[in-house]
Design a protein around this motif. Structure first.
Motif, PDB file in Angstrom:
ATOM      1  N   MET A  88       1.139  -1.649  -0.116  1.00 43.29           N
ATOM      2  CA  MET A  88       0.087   0.012   0.309  1.00 43.29           C
ATOM      3  C   MET A  88       0.940   1.231   0.251  1.00 43.29           C
ATOM      4  N   GLU A  89       1.774   1.436   0.813  1.00 46.85           N
ATOM      5  CA  GLU A  89       2.595   3.057   1.079  1.00 46.85           C
ATOM      6  C   GLU A  89       4.184   1.558   0.114  1.00 46.85           C
ATOM      7  N   PRO A  90       4.670   3.252  -0.670  1.00 45.11           N
ATOM      8  CA  PRO A  90       5.724   2.899  -1.224  1.00 45.11           C
ATOM      9  C   PRO A  90       7.644   2.854  -0.337  1.00 45.11           C
ATOM     10  N   ILE A  91       8.241   1.803  -0.075  1.00 44.49           N
ATOM     11  CA  ILE A  91       9.143   1.559   0.918  1.00 44.49           C
ATOM     12  C   ILE A  91      10.415   2.187   0.406  1.00 44.49           C
ATOM     13  N   LEU A  92      10.416   1.990  -1.178  1.00 41.71           N
ATOM     14  CA  LEU A  92      11.311   1.710  -2.196  1.00 41.71           C
ATOM     15  C   LEU A  92      11.348   2.907  -2.764  1.00 41.71           C
ATOM     16  N   LEU A  93      12.761   4.100  -2.919  1.00 44.43           N
ATOM     17  CA  LEU A  93      13.070   4.268  -4.427  1.00 44.43           C
ATOM     18  C   LEU A  93      13.604   3.539  -5.269  1.00 44.43           C
ATOM     19  N   VAL A  94      13.329   3.556  -6.217  1.00 38.58           N
ATOM     20  CA  VAL A  94      14.210   2.605  -7.362  1.00 38.58           C
ATOM     21  C   VAL A  94      14.615   4.153  -8.513  1.00 38.58           C
ATOM     22  N   LEU A  95      16.260   3.936  -7.418  1.00 38.41           N
ATOM     23  CA  LEU A  95      17.334   5.127  -9.053  1.00 38.41           C
ATOM     24  C   LEU A  95      17.772   4.195 -10.260  1.00 38.41           C
ATOM     25  N   LYS A  96      17.990   3.060 -10.596  1.00 39.06           N
ATOM     26  CA  LYS A  96      18.473   2.992 -12.152  1.00 39.06           C
ATOM     27  C   LYS A  96      18.591   1.443 -12.004  1.00 39.06           C
ATOM     28  N   ARG A  97      19.357   1.046 -13.240  1.00 37.74           N
ATOM     29  CA  ARG A  97      19.410  -0.081 -13.364  1.00 37.74           C
ATOM     30  C   ARG A  97      20.812  -0.143 -13.295  1.00 37.74           C
ATOM     31  N   HIS A  98      21.635  -1.234 -13.216  1.00 35.35           N
ATOM     32  CA  HIS A  98      22.938  -1.371 -13.106  1.00 35.35           C
ATOM     33  C   HIS A  98      22.734  -2.149 -14.053  1.00 35.35           C
ATOM     34  N   GLU A  99      24.085  -1.551 -15.530  1.00 31.18           N
ATOM     35  CA  GLU A  99      23.518  -2.031 -16.932  1.00 31.18           C
ATOM     36  C   GLU A  99      25.168  -2.874 -16.397  1.00 31.18           C
ATOM     37  N   SER A 100      25.045  -5.095 -16.447  1.00 31.53           N
ATOM     38  CA  SER A 100      26.059  -5.659 -16.363  1.00 31.53           C
ATOM     39  C   SER A 100      25.246  -6.920 -16.200  1.00 31.53           C
ATOM     40  N   SER A 101      25.740  -8.029 -17.278  1.00 27.31           N
ATOM     41  CA  SER A 101      25.215  -9.051 -17.535  1.00 27.31           C
ATOM     42  C   SER A 101      24.858 -10.192 -16.762  1.00 27.31           C
ATOM     43  N   SER A 102      23.761 -10.951 -17.010  1.00 25.03           N
ATOM     44  CA  SER A 102      22.563 -11.688 -16.118  1.00 25.03           C
ATOM     45  C   SER A 102      23.330 -12.557 -15.681  1.00 25.03           C
ATOM     46  N   SER A 103      24.469 -12.739 -16.163  1.00 20.78           N
ATOM     47  CA  SER A 103      25.757 -14.074 -15.451  1.00 20.78           C
ATOM     48  C   SER A 103      26.212 -13.751 -14.010  1.00 20.78           C
ATOM     49  N   ASN A 104      25.927 -12.055 -13.913  1.00 19.32           N
ATOM     50  CA  ASN A 104      26.870 -11.969 -12.859  1.00 19.32           C
ATOM     51  C   ASN A 104      25.524 -11.997 -11.024  1.00 19.32           C
ATOM     52  N   LEU A 105      24.583 -11.660 -11.924  1.00 21.17           N
ATOM     53  CA  LEU A 105      23.255 -12.245 -10.904  1.00 21.17           C
ATOM     54  C   LEU A 105      23.176 -13.436 -10.214  1.00 21.17           C
TER      55      LEU A 105
END
Length: 106
Positions: A88-105
């Motif tokens: 219901m209430e936001p608790i995070l602010l999404v700032l930006k996406r890290h542009e890295s390869s998905s294998s690092n995830l």
């Protein structure tokens, strides 16, 4: 079996970093266009919305921060005052996406 608590986390999305690049116009210009040329404005919103959705649903790492200050969020370490993860209430602010390869995830 033990019941598992599942919550929803609601986030705010940073306009300048994430939204504006996909719409091509700043918010003030989008509002003006909506007043003066509603059909053109709607087409831009629809196209921009699709781009934002695609951008946000890509599996990757995101830079985020608490929407509230640490003091507001934890209110003196009293566990009863920590916000519910109810979506219901936001608790995070999404700032930006890290542009890295998905294998690092993994």
């Amino acid at each position: 079996s033990e019941q598992q608590h599942v919550g929803k986390i609601t986030c705010k999305i940073h306009s300048v970093n994430i939204l504006e690049p996909h719409f091509g116009l700043p918010p003030s210009e989008m509002r003006r266009l909506n007043r003066e040329e509603r059909e053109k404005s709607q087409k831009l919103v629809d196209a921009g919305g699709r781009k934002v959705k695609e951008y946000l649903t890509t599996v990757t790492s995101w830079q985020m921060m608490l929407w509230h200050t640490t003091e507001e969020f934890f209110k003196n370490s009293d566990p009863s005052t920590v916000p519910e993860l109810d979506g219901m209430e936001p608790i995070l602010l999404v700032l930006k996406r890290h542009e890295s390869s998905s294998s690092n995830l993994l």
